[in-house]
Design a protein around this motif. Structure first.
Motif, PDB file in Angstrom:
ATOM      1  N   ASP A 147      39.989  57.518  37.112  1.00 43.89           N
ATOM      2  CA  ASP A 147      38.889  56.446  36.675  1.00 43.89           C
ATOM      3  C   ASP A 147      37.639  56.812  36.691  1.00 43.89           C
TER       4      ASP A 147
ATOM      5  N   TYR B  47      32.320  45.306  32.633  1.00 46.70           N
ATOM      6  CA  TYR B  47      31.704  46.475  32.119  1.00 46.70           C
ATOM      7  C   TYR B  47      32.354  46.901  30.562  1.00 46.70           C
ATOM      8  N   SER B  48      33.715  46.672  30.762  1.00 44.74           N
ATOM      9  CA  SER B  48      34.317  47.023  29.491  1.00 44.74           C
ATOM     10  C   SER B  48      33.918  46.054  28.356  1.00 44.74           C
TER      11      SER B  48
ATOM     12  N   VAL C 244      28.906  55.900  32.421  1.00 43.08           N
ATOM     13  CA  VAL C 244      28.347  55.025  33.292  1.00 43.08           C
ATOM     14  C   VAL C 244      27.511  55.786  34.527  1.00 43.08           C
TER      15      VAL C 244
ATOM     16  N   LYS D  57      34.886  56.857  33.544  1.00 43.93           N
ATOM     17  CA  LYS D  57      33.840  56.250  33.533  1.00 43.93           C
ATOM     18  C   LYS D  57      32.449  57.115  33.489  1.00 43.93           C
TER      19      LYS D  57
ATOM     20  N   GLN E 264      33.760  50.340  24.042  1.00 43.85           N
ATOM     21  CA  GLN E 264      34.239  51.546  24.658  1.00 43.85           C
ATOM     22  C   GLN E 264      34.874  52.531  23.864  1.00 43.85           C
TER      23      GLN E 264
ATOM     24  N   ARG F 233      35.328  45.782  36.276  1.00 45.21           N
ATOM     25  CA  ARG F 233      35.645  46.879  35.259  1.00 45.21           C
ATOM     26  C   ARG F 233      35.679  46.054  33.983  1.00 45.21           C
TER      27      ARG F 233
ATOM     28  N   LEU G  38      40.012  51.305  30.791  1.00 46.70           N
ATOM     29  CA  LEU G  38      39.318  52.347  30.028  1.00 46.70           C
ATOM     30  C   LEU G  38      40.221  53.172  29.477  1.00 46.70           C
TER      31      LEU G  38
END
Length: 341
Positions: A264, A19-20, A273, A268, A25, A16, A52
């Motif tokens: 979550d 990805y962040s 995502v 996303k 973000q 995670r 997130l």
């Protein structure tokens, strides 16, 4: 916690974070309504840990300043604010991207199910009226029971306010999925981290229909009797916890976890995502019922696709037909409450 579980959790968080860090973000505000309760407190903790979340708004009728102070000391980026009482609800909701609602009261001695319904239904109606006014574009995740009725109540409130968007209202049935995965993995003797089991229908008793015929990884080790027993245990999961707690509590910790998983997934999806799929109780044309839980694909607008049921076993087809009348009754009860009260 066993070392293997620590490694799994660490890997999940690292993915995670990767990805962040790979792209900027957007700022995301999550509001939890009922944050001082048995579900709300651990849910607040788990959402504070979510990378997130940039702003975490905790609301309840009492006790929220202490919960907010406690959670705010955790060294993760989300900024935490606590709000208490009707006069602070508007500020708690302002600008929220996702609103999670675990608010409500547990059933107490001498209280009938109808008494409980009226109290929680009234709470949900009031909160949804405020959502329609202060953050009408937020994704609304309904945890407050009975979900089979509270989601239709929310829909009616939003319709009356002119803000209803079927893509943005969810009944959180993730706990049924979490239980089905856990129970299936234990019986089939497969690693639980790799298991997936769709659960469709509703979120109470026989309306909960786990589709073990579609479970992955598939197992040939389970008999028809095993599958019946797994289905019954999934349907009775809440009762199992209440009995284990000797009537002094219900499934608060596992429900908080499930709520955090679904929250979550919504974040996303909002962030773009791809291929985020979860089961949820939503407005649906999958069956002849107006609301139904099935797999949904999440995206920037909430529900991008309500997915079909796929191939069902004979046992599952029978279960589907058996649940319809009870689920429809709960839906109608919610609609009528919202329209008459």
């Amino acid at each position: 916690m066993r070392p293997s579980l620590l490694r799994t959790a660490s890997q999940h968080l690292r993915r995670r974070r990767d990805y962040s860090s790979s792209a900027a973000q957007p700022e995301r505000k999550v509001a939890i309504l009922g944050a001082a309760g048995g579900i709300g407190q651990p849910l607040a903790l788990l959402m504070k840990l979510n990378p997130l979340v940039s702003s975490l708004s905790l609301y309840d009728i009492a006790g929220t300043p202490g919960v907010a102070a406690d959670v705010s000391h955790i060294n993760t980026p989300a900024l935490v604010k606590g709000f208490m009482g009707d006069d602070q609800l508007a500020e708690a909701l302002q600008g929220a991207d996702v609103v999670i609602i675990p608010a409500g009261v547990p059933r107490k001695p001498g209280m009938t199910r109808d008494d409980l319904f009226k109290i929680n239904a009234g709470i949900v109606k009031g909160l949804c009226t405020a959502i329609a006014k202060h953050c009408p574009n937020a994704l609304v995740n309904m945890i407050s029971n009975p979900v089979n009725s509270t989601v239709p109540i929310a829909a009616e409130v939003f319709k009356k306010a002119g803000t209803f968007d079927e893509k943005k209202l969810f009944g959180v049935t993730t706990l049924d999925v979490v239980r089905a995965k856990t129970f299936y993995a234990g019986k089939a003797n497969v690693p639980v981290t790799g298991v997936n089991v769709p659960v469709v229908g509703g979120h109470a008793g026989i309306t909960i229909l786990p589709l073990f015929s579609q479970a992955t990884p598939a197992s040939n080790a389970l008999s028809h009797e095993d599958l019946k027993a797994l289905t019954k245990r999934t349907q009775d999961g809440g009762t199992e916890v209440v009995e284990a707690k000797a009537g002094k509590g219900s499934a608060t910790l596992s429900m908080a976890y499930a709520g955090a998983v679904f929250g979550d997934a919504c974040l996303k999806g909002l962030n773009g995502v791809p291929d985020i799929v979860e089961c949820s109780f939503v407005q649906s044309t999958v069956t002849d019922l107006p609301f139904f839980a099935s797999k949904v694909r999440l995206g920037r607008n909430g529900v991008e696709e309500v997915m079909g049921l796929g191939e069902l076993s004979a046992f599952e087809k029978e279960g589907l037909e058996s649940l319809k009348s009870e689920l429809m009754s709960s839906i109608v009860k919610g609609v009528m409450f919202a329209r008459e009260s």
